[in-house]
Design a protein around this motif. Structure first.
Motif, PDB file in Angstrom:
ATOM      1  N   TYR A  92       0.849  -1.194   0.000  1.00  0.00           N
ATOM      2  CA  TYR A  92       0.000   0.000   0.000  1.00  0.00           C
ATOM      3  C   TYR A  92       0.878   1.235   0.000  1.00  0.00           C
ATOM      4  N   SER A  93       0.671   2.098  -0.966  1.00  0.00           N
ATOM      5  CA  SER A  93       1.221   3.448  -0.904  1.00  0.00           C
ATOM      6  C   SER A  93       0.156   4.375  -1.461  1.00  0.00           C
ATOM      7  N   LYS A  94       0.427   5.661  -1.420  1.00  0.00           N
ATOM      8  CA  LYS A  94      -0.577   6.612  -1.887  1.00  0.00           C
ATOM      9  C   LYS A  94      -0.923   6.353  -3.355  1.00  0.00           C
ATOM     10  N   ASP A  95       0.073   5.999  -4.126  1.00  0.00           N
ATOM     11  CA  ASP A  95      -0.129   5.871  -5.579  1.00  0.00           C
ATOM     12  C   ASP A  95      -0.345   4.448  -6.063  1.00  0.00           C
ATOM     13  N   GLU A  96       0.037   3.460  -5.260  1.00  0.00           N
ATOM     14  CA  GLU A  96      -0.049   2.068  -5.725  1.00  0.00           C
ATOM     15  C   GLU A  96      -0.626   1.158  -4.649  1.00  0.00           C
ATOM     16  N   LYS A  97      -1.526   0.295  -5.067  1.00  0.00           N
ATOM     17  CA  LYS A  97      -2.020  -0.769  -4.182  1.00  0.00           C
ATOM     18  C   LYS A  97      -1.881  -2.077  -4.939  1.00  0.00           C
ATOM     19  N   LEU A  98      -1.028  -2.958  -4.420  1.00  0.00           N
ATOM     20  CA  LEU A  98      -0.710  -4.214  -5.118  1.00  0.00           C
ATOM     21  C   LEU A  98      -1.050  -5.412  -4.240  1.00  0.00           C
ATOM     22  N   LEU A  99      -1.522  -6.471  -4.869  1.00  0.00           N
ATOM     23  CA  LEU A  99      -1.742  -7.753  -4.200  1.00  0.00           C
ATOM     24  C   LEU A  99      -0.931  -8.814  -4.920  1.00  0.00           C
ATOM     25  N   VAL A 100      -0.354  -9.740  -4.159  1.00  0.00           N
ATOM     26  CA  VAL A 100       0.475 -10.801  -4.744  1.00  0.00           C
ATOM     27  C   VAL A 100      -0.163 -12.161  -4.466  1.00  0.00           C
ATOM     28  N   TYR A 101      -0.384 -12.923  -5.533  1.00  0.00           N
ATOM     29  CA  TYR A 101      -0.977 -14.258  -5.435  1.00  0.00           C
ATOM     30  C   TYR A 101      -0.058 -15.283  -6.097  1.00  0.00           C
ATOM     31  N   ASP A 102      -0.312 -16.569  -5.797  1.00  0.00           N
ATOM     32  CA  ASP A 102       0.370 -17.634  -6.525  1.00  0.00           C
ATOM     33  C   ASP A 102      -0.071 -17.600  -7.991  1.00  0.00           C
TER      34      ASP A 102
END
Length: 340
Positions: A92-102
């Motif tokens: 989580y950052s102000k500009d990016e929200k990332l999720l990591v999956y298999d």
């Protein structure tokens, strides 16, 4: 805030049990290929320099603040089941929200069911469709049991059912609805939307059941719920199936690719009945997911250990006088007896 603290805050957060050891820099250096642009964001296949392959989902239009985002991801990250694609990490950052999956190399049910139809295609056989349906049902049922029975998926559709190498169904993208505004969630990410979701803009476990019912209809008919019909308007799959059944042309409902398989008509009709119960217009009339799992399991219990089907006579002997679900009368086994 000092730069060290800022760097600490803006890093990948891994969940316990994750075997991955990379950091955000590794992820940003990875070669990326777009897997698909969905309603919550874009999914990428990322291959790191050491050969590790993961899926990174880049979320768009997230409304949740950092605290709420992190709390929801902690909830999602704790949910584990063999029929769920686990969330491994988030950023989580102000500009990016990332999720990591298999990464699931076999791809999605949507691609397997609808991709490259025509000559040279290997049809998705009935037993595989049943295995995928049962796996997805078990995964969704597990989600519903989490968090004191208040947890929902909110975005059930065939592109969110991913497949193992053994073609087991695994449900992905669950628990993301609270990250978005109510309007965005209702308009964009309610999967196969139940009628009440359009009005209330709230997803519930009962609306998940409706979405799963549409998924079953998709498996049975081979039609995508958003597939354009002749007049270029998307078909409402439950309504179309109900209209065909009402005219007592039930056989017309089933995917032509299934017609080559023997002795499956009874099971197809049973699964159609389960699907129709799930897409009941009134939410309270829909079964719970755990009941749906049991109904599908009961359909499958008649397979022998070597995987062969038994005859109907053998089935009735084995039921010890108990009528299997959805078969209370002989008439219920005939396609025309299904009522919408």
């Amino acid at each position: 805030m000092g730069s060290a603290q800022e760097a600490e805050r803006n890093k990948l957060v891994f969940f316990e049990g994750s075997q991955y050891t990379f950091d955000l820099e590794d992820l940003l250096r990875a070669s990326a290929e777009v897997l698909g642009k969905g309603s919550v964001g874009t999914a990428y296949k990322a291959v790191l320099e050491d050969g590790t392959t993961v899926v990174v989902k880049r979320l768009k239009d997230v409304a949740a603040n950092r605290k709420d985002f992190e709390q929801q991801m902690e909830l999602v990250g704790r949910i584990r089941h063999r029929n769920l694609v686990p969330l491994r990490a988030f950023y989580y950052s102000k500009d990016e929200k990332l999720l990591v999956y298999d990464y699931m190399p076999t791809g999605s049910l949507s691609a397997l069911l609808h991709g490259s139809r025509g000559s040279g295609r290997t049809p998705l056989d009935w037993d595989t469709r049943m295995r995928i349906a049962l796996g997805a049902a078990r995964g969704i049922s597990h989600i519903h049991e989490e968090g004191g029975g208040k947890f929902t998926h909110g975005n059930i559709k065939s592109s969110n059912v991913l497949l193992t190498t053994d073609l087991d169904g695994c449900v992905s993208d669950f628990g993301l609805v609270p990250l978005f505004s109510a309007a965005a969630a209702a308009n964009r990410i309610a999967g196969y939307r139940a009628p009440e979701v359009i009005e209330t803009r709230k997803v519930t476990q009962k609306s998940d059941v409706y979405s799963f019912g549409v998924l079953l209809l998709e498996l049975l008919t081979g039609k995508a719920p958003n597939q354009a019909s002749l007049n270029d308007e998307g078909i409402d799959l439950p309504r179309w199936v109900q209209s065909v059944v009402r005219e007592e042309w039930t056989a017309e409902v089933f995917d032509v690719e299934l017609m080559r398989y023997q002795n499956i008509e009874e099971e197809m009709v049973q699964l159609l009945q389960i699907a129709m119960a799930c897409v009941a217009a009134v939410p309270d009339q829909r079964p719970r997911m755990q009941d749906v799992v049991k109904m599908i399991e009961d359909m499958r219990q008649f397979e022998t250990d070597d995987g062969n089907r038994q005859s109907s006579d053998d089935k009735s002997k084995e039921s010890n006088g108990q009528t299997p679900p959805q078969q209370a009368t002989p008439e219920a086994r005939t396609p025309s007896a299904i009522t919408p």
